[in-house]
Write a protein that holds these residues in place. Structure first.
Motif, PDB file in Angstrom:
ATOM      1  N   SER A 169       0.833  -1.204   0.000  1.00  0.00           N
ATOM      2  CA  SER A 169       0.000   0.000   0.000  1.00  0.00           C
ATOM      3  C   SER A 169       0.866   1.251   0.000  1.00  0.00           C
ATOM      4  N   LEU A 170       1.928   1.242   0.815  1.00  0.00           N
ATOM      5  CA  LEU A 170       2.747   2.445   0.940  1.00  0.00           C
ATOM      6  C   LEU A 170       3.641   2.650  -0.272  1.00  0.00           C
ATOM      7  N   MET A 171       4.494   1.667  -0.543  1.00  0.00           N
ATOM      8  CA  MET A 171       5.533   1.897  -1.550  1.00  0.00           C
ATOM      9  C   MET A 171       5.037   1.693  -2.970  1.00  0.00           C
ATOM     10  N   ALA A 172       4.181   0.659  -3.172  1.00  0.00           N
ATOM     11  CA  ALA A 172       3.758   0.380  -4.538  1.00  0.00           C
ATOM     12  C   ALA A 172       2.577   1.250  -4.948  1.00  0.00           C
ATOM     13  N   ILE A 173       1.648   1.504  -4.027  1.00  0.00           N
ATOM     14  CA  ILE A 173       0.448   2.248  -4.439  1.00  0.00           C
ATOM     15  C   ILE A 173       0.623   3.745  -4.166  1.00  0.00           C
ATOM     16  N   VAL A 174       0.844   4.122  -2.898  1.00  0.00           N
ATOM     17  CA  VAL A 174       0.974   5.554  -2.591  1.00  0.00           C
ATOM     18  C   VAL A 174       2.210   6.147  -3.286  1.00  0.00           C
ATOM     19  N   GLY A 175       3.355   5.473  -3.146  1.00  0.00           N
ATOM     20  CA  GLY A 175       4.596   6.008  -3.715  1.00  0.00           C
ATOM     21  C   GLY A 175       4.503   6.204  -5.214  1.00  0.00           C
ATOM     22  N   VAL A 176       4.038   5.170  -5.926  1.00  0.00           N
ATOM     23  CA  VAL A 176       3.982   5.245  -7.388  1.00  0.00           C
ATOM     24  C   VAL A 176       2.929   6.262  -7.838  1.00  0.00           C
ATOM     25  N   LEU A 177       1.725   6.181  -7.254  1.00  0.00           N
ATOM     26  CA  LEU A 177       0.665   7.066  -7.735  1.00  0.00           C
ATOM     27  C   LEU A 177       0.955   8.529  -7.397  1.00  0.00           C
ATOM     28  N   ALA A 178       1.532   8.789  -6.194  1.00  0.00           N
ATOM     29  CA  ALA A 178       1.874  10.176  -5.860  1.00  0.00           C
ATOM     30  C   ALA A 178       2.864  10.721  -6.889  1.00  0.00           C
ATOM     31  N   GLY A 179       3.897   9.933  -7.170  1.00  0.00           N
ATOM     32  CA  GLY A 179       4.890  10.363  -8.151  1.00  0.00           C
ATOM     33  C   GLY A 179       4.254  10.620  -9.503  1.00  0.00           C
ATOM     34  N   TRP A 180       3.384   9.698  -9.929  1.00  0.00           N
ATOM     35  CA  TRP A 180       2.786   9.813 -11.259  1.00  0.00           C
ATOM     36  C   TRP A 180       1.845  11.010 -11.346  1.00  0.00           C
ATOM     37  N   LEU A 181       1.004  11.213 -10.310  1.00  0.00           N
ATOM     38  CA  LEU A 181       0.041  12.325 -10.360  1.00  0.00           C
ATOM     39  C   LEU A 181       0.782  13.660 -10.413  1.00  0.00           C
ATOM     40  N   VAL A 182       1.840  13.787  -9.606  1.00  0.00           N
ATOM     41  CA  VAL A 182       2.623  15.026  -9.639  1.00  0.00           C
ATOM     42  C   VAL A 182       3.220  15.214 -11.029  1.00  0.00           C
ATOM     43  N   PHE A 183       3.756  14.123 -11.576  1.00  0.00           N
ATOM     44  CA  PHE A 183       4.375  14.187 -12.905  1.00  0.00           C
ATOM     45  C   PHE A 183       3.371  14.663 -13.947  1.00  0.00           C
ATOM     46  N   ARG A 184       2.180  14.028 -13.960  1.00  0.00           N
ATOM     47  CA  ARG A 184       1.171  14.389 -14.949  1.00  0.00           C
ATOM     48  C   ARG A 184       0.662  15.820 -14.758  1.00  0.00           C
TER      49      ARG A 184
END
Lengths: 230, 231
Positions: free
Chosen positions: B111-126
């Motif tokens: 939940s932390l590293m794969a979901i929150v970490g990846v999605l936070a990074g991606w949303l900021v990027f987009r």
């Protein structure tokens, strides 16, 4: 914390624990650890019981205890955190060896250490007595999504290939006199990582084409492989 | 940093386990859109790449070194859903084969590293990419910001979980300051390395970078003739 990941943890053997089906071992590990995590940390004798049970399993598996002990270094960063706990936790203070520490903090540190260590020993025992291939079959038996098992299968199969590729790149760097010593050397290492990504991605494409040309349709065919056969 | 067994109580571990199952389930469907029937081999090899880069040590100072976490990097290189899958698989393999991260904490770690970490990074990027001009040279700097944000956000999510199901009595504000402070530092390292890696891939194979596809699409074909070059 990836530094210790270089070697496979499997210890070859033919003990009853080695022969036990992987899905049974997985369920046993999960069941044991859920029980351990749910056990209140003040029930000290129970933790001794868990440890004794794990030691019996290790003895049955005939994996040398030193083999497990050496690999427990993975726990070190976490032990540091647990040791700090009595100093940063809140609650009434008490004095131990001339240091003022928090009483609930001491208890919490014990709980973290006991449960964390049991978890590491139990997981290492599973890893030492189960072939990666059997682990995949076990996960499949437990109704893990087929796609996920396939991805894990590819990862386990190509781990050594990619690690070897990385090792060759390091040797190439070092044979040109490069040694990463400080932050200024990051761009070189990052370019290596970039190259590794391109190579991994292209390898993935080649593997996919090779699979297509052998009739892959999205699921792995059941070849009736035998247990423990790599 | 992988959460070990017994760090969060059993109820929280089970709840994050359910979140992880739902998240990975969604990612499996999403990744099929990104990769189609290439999902298994491609995600497998990218997971291997993420795992291997975590073994690449970057020297910091005084003999210490750190390594990449790779969540934001994977999202920008192969797309968010595939990245969630890859990081999850890496975490599962680390827990089962290397005893890194407890098996009851697997849901928390995913939940932390794969979901929150990846999605936070991606949303900021987009989000940043949407407002900036579509230029290939901007992909790596935007990746830097995305990777930087993803690390403290993950730490923040961890503190949140700890507030709900932590097993040690630490004042939450102390934990929050310590975690955010420490992970901001880690985030800087993560950001620099992610930017450098994305930049190096874009220099060679921009077509492989998922985060650069929109930029490449908006690029027009430019025909350079000998005359044009001479003029």
């Amino acid at each position: 914390m990836g530094a210790g990941h270089g070697h496979k943890l499997h210890y070859h053997g033919h003990s009853p624990i080695h022969r036990l089906p992987a899905h049974v071992k997985l369920l046993a590990l999960l069941g044991l650890m859920l029980t351990v995590v749910a056990t209140p940390r003040e029930w000290y004798p129970l933790f001794a019981g868990y440890l004794a049970a794990l030691l019996v399993v290790i003895a049955l598996s005939r994996v040398p205890p030193t083999y497990i002990a050496k690999r427990m270094v993975i726990e070190v960063p976490f032990v540091v955190f647990a040791v700090l706990m009595p100093f940063i936790a809140t609650g009434p203070r008490t004095e131990v060896l001339g240091l003022t520490v928090s009483e609930p903090g001491m208890l919490a540190a014990w709980g973290l250490l006991a449960k964390g260590t049991l978890g590491v020993i139990a997981s290492l025992t599973l890893a030492a007595t189960t072939e990666p291939r059997d682990l995949l079959t076990g996960l499949e038996k437990l109704r893990f999504p087929n796609q996920l098992v396939q991805i894990m299968g590819f990862m386990m199969r190509y781990l050594d290939v990619v690690a070897e590729e990385m090792r060759r790149m390091r040797i190439a760097r070092e044979s040109r006199g490069f040694q990463a010593r400080n932050v200024r050397h990051w761009p070189v290492l990052a370019r290596s990582a970039g190259a590794l990504f391109i190579r991994s991605y292209e390898r993935g494409e080649r593997v996919h084409l090779a699979m297509m040309s052998r009739g892959y349709t999205g699921t792995m065919p059941d070849t009736g492989r035998t247990k423990g056969h790599p | 940093m992988h959460v070990p067994d017994g760090f969060l109580d059993a109820t929280t571990s089970l709840a994050t386990g359910a979140v992880a199952v739902a998240g990975v389930g969604l990612a499996l469907r999403g990744a099929r859109k990104e990769l189609d029937d290439r999902t298994a081999p491609m995600a497998g090899l990218v997971a291997t790449f993420v795992f291997s880069t975590q073994m690449l040590n970057f020297p910091v100072a005084g003999g210490t070194s750190g390594h990449l976490l790779g969540g934001a990097l994977a999202a920008i290189l192969v797309g968010p859903w595939t990245a969630v899958l890859c990081v999850s698989v890496v975490l599962i393999v680390q827990a089962l084969l290397f005893a890194d991260g407890g098996i009851t904490a697997l849901g928390t770690n995913i939940s932390l590293m794969a979901i929150v970490g990846v999605l936070a990074g991606w949303l900021v990027f987009r989000a940043i990419q949407a407002v900036l001009p579509k230029k290939l040279a901007l992909v790596a700097p935007v990746a830097v910001v995305a990777a930087f944000v993803s690390v403290p956000v993950t730490a923040l999510a961890f503190v949140g979980l700890y507030g709900v199901g932590g097993t040690a009595p630490i004042a939450l504000d102390t934990l929050l300051t310590a975690m955010l402070g420490w992970h901001t530092l880690i985030g800087i390292g993560e950001a620099v390395i992610t930017g450098l890696v994305v930049g190096s891939v874009i220099a060679v194979r921009p077509d492989l970078v998922y985060g650069a596809r929109r930029v490449l699409k908006s690029r027009e074909l430019e025909i350079r003739t000998a005359e044009g070059a001479a003029a």
